[in-house]
Design a protein around this motif. Structure first.
Motif, PDB file in Angstrom:
ATOM      1  N   VAL A   9     108.471  20.037  55.205  1.00 52.48           N
ATOM      2  CA  VAL A   9     109.531  21.031  55.434  1.00 52.48           C
ATOM      3  C   VAL A   9     108.944  22.265  56.119  1.00 52.48           C
ATOM      4  O   VAL A   9     109.524  22.808  57.058  1.00 52.48           O
ATOM      5  CB  VAL A   9     110.220  21.399  54.103  1.00 52.48           C
ATOM      6  N   GLY A  10     107.784  22.712  55.671  1.00 59.60           N
ATOM      7  CA  GLY A  10     107.133  23.873  56.274  1.00 59.60           C
ATOM      8  C   GLY A  10     106.767  23.642  57.732  1.00 59.60           C
ATOM      9  O   GLY A  10     106.929  24.526  58.569  1.00 59.60           O
ATOM     10  N   ALA A  11     106.282  22.442  58.043  1.00 58.18           N
ATOM     11  CA  ALA A  11     105.935  22.130  59.427  1.00 58.18           C
ATOM     12  C   ALA A  11     107.169  22.131  60.322  1.00 58.18           C
ATOM     13  O   ALA A  11     107.125  22.654  61.445  1.00 58.18           O
ATOM     14  CB  ALA A  11     105.235  20.775  59.495  1.00 58.18           C
ATOM     15  N   VAL A  53     103.836  35.895  64.151  1.00 53.09           N
ATOM     16  CA  VAL A  53     102.854  35.529  63.134  1.00 53.09           C
ATOM     17  C   VAL A  53     103.323  35.925  61.734  1.00 53.09           C
ATOM     18  O   VAL A  53     103.037  35.221  60.761  1.00 53.09           O
ATOM     19  CB  VAL A  53     101.486  36.175  63.466  1.00 53.09           C
ATOM     20  N   VAL A  54     104.082  37.002  61.621  1.00 53.36           N
ATOM     21  CA  VAL A  54     104.516  37.476  60.304  1.00 53.36           C
ATOM     22  C   VAL A  54     105.388  36.430  59.592  1.00 53.36           C
ATOM     23  O   VAL A  54     105.070  36.038  58.461  1.00 53.36           O
ATOM     24  CB  VAL A  54     105.236  38.841  60.412  1.00 53.36           C
ATOM     25  N   PRO A  55     106.487  35.939  60.194  1.00 55.74           N
ATOM     26  CA  PRO A  55     107.242  34.910  59.483  1.00 55.74           C
ATOM     27  C   PRO A  55     106.462  33.605  59.328  1.00 55.74           C
ATOM     28  O   PRO A  55     106.614  32.905  58.326  1.00 55.74           O
ATOM     29  CB  PRO A  55     108.496  34.708  60.331  1.00 55.74           C
ATOM     30  N   LYS A  61     102.195  30.537  53.634  1.00 58.00           N
ATOM     31  CA  LYS A  61     101.908  30.950  52.257  1.00 58.00           C
ATOM     32  C   LYS A  61     102.761  30.145  51.280  1.00 58.00           C
ATOM     33  O   LYS A  61     102.282  29.700  50.241  1.00 58.00           O
ATOM     34  CB  LYS A  61     102.161  32.446  52.100  1.00 58.00           C
ATOM     35  N   TRP A  62     104.042  29.946  51.608  1.00 58.49           N
ATOM     36  CA  TRP A  62     104.919  29.147  50.761  1.00 58.49           C
ATOM     37  C   TRP A  62     104.446  27.698  50.707  1.00 58.49           C
ATOM     38  O   TRP A  62     104.448  27.073  49.652  1.00 58.49           O
ATOM     39  CB  TRP A  62     106.357  29.212  51.291  1.00 58.49           C
ATOM     40  N   MET A  63     104.031  27.156  51.855  1.00 59.75           N
ATOM     41  CA  MET A  63     103.568  25.767  51.907  1.00 59.75           C
ATOM     42  C   MET A  63     102.319  25.557  51.041  1.00 59.75           C
ATOM     43  O   MET A  63     102.172  24.509  50.419  1.00 59.75           O
ATOM     44  CB  MET A  63     103.214  25.365  53.341  1.00 59.75           C
TER      45      MET A  63
END
Length: 69
Positions: A9-11, A53-55, A61-63
């Motif tokens: 999902v993160g990718a 880069v921020v989002p 970080k969530w991944m």
């Protein structure tokens, strides 16, 4: 959520983020900075090139966070 699903999902989110951000940043530059000098273009693309880069950091970080039990 299992780690493998979370990374998938993160990718997908990261790829979507980069594509949409690039389109929006380029469209904004084309519409509003067309008549500007090269220095304005350089400053804009340096700033907008770093801003995504921020989002992306938040998604990464969530991944990488440990799954909750």
């Amino acid at each position: 959520m299992p780690v493998r699903i979370k990374k998938l999902v993160g990718a997908v989110i990261l790829i979507t983020l980069v594509v949409v951000y690039a389109i929006v940043a380029t469209a904004f530059a084309s519409l509003y900075l067309a008549e500007s000098s090269g220095w304005i273009h350089l400053a804009y693309f340096l700033f907008s090139g770093i801003l995504w880069v921020v989002p992306a950091m938040l998604v990464i970080k969530w991944m990488e966070s440990a799954p909750r039990r």
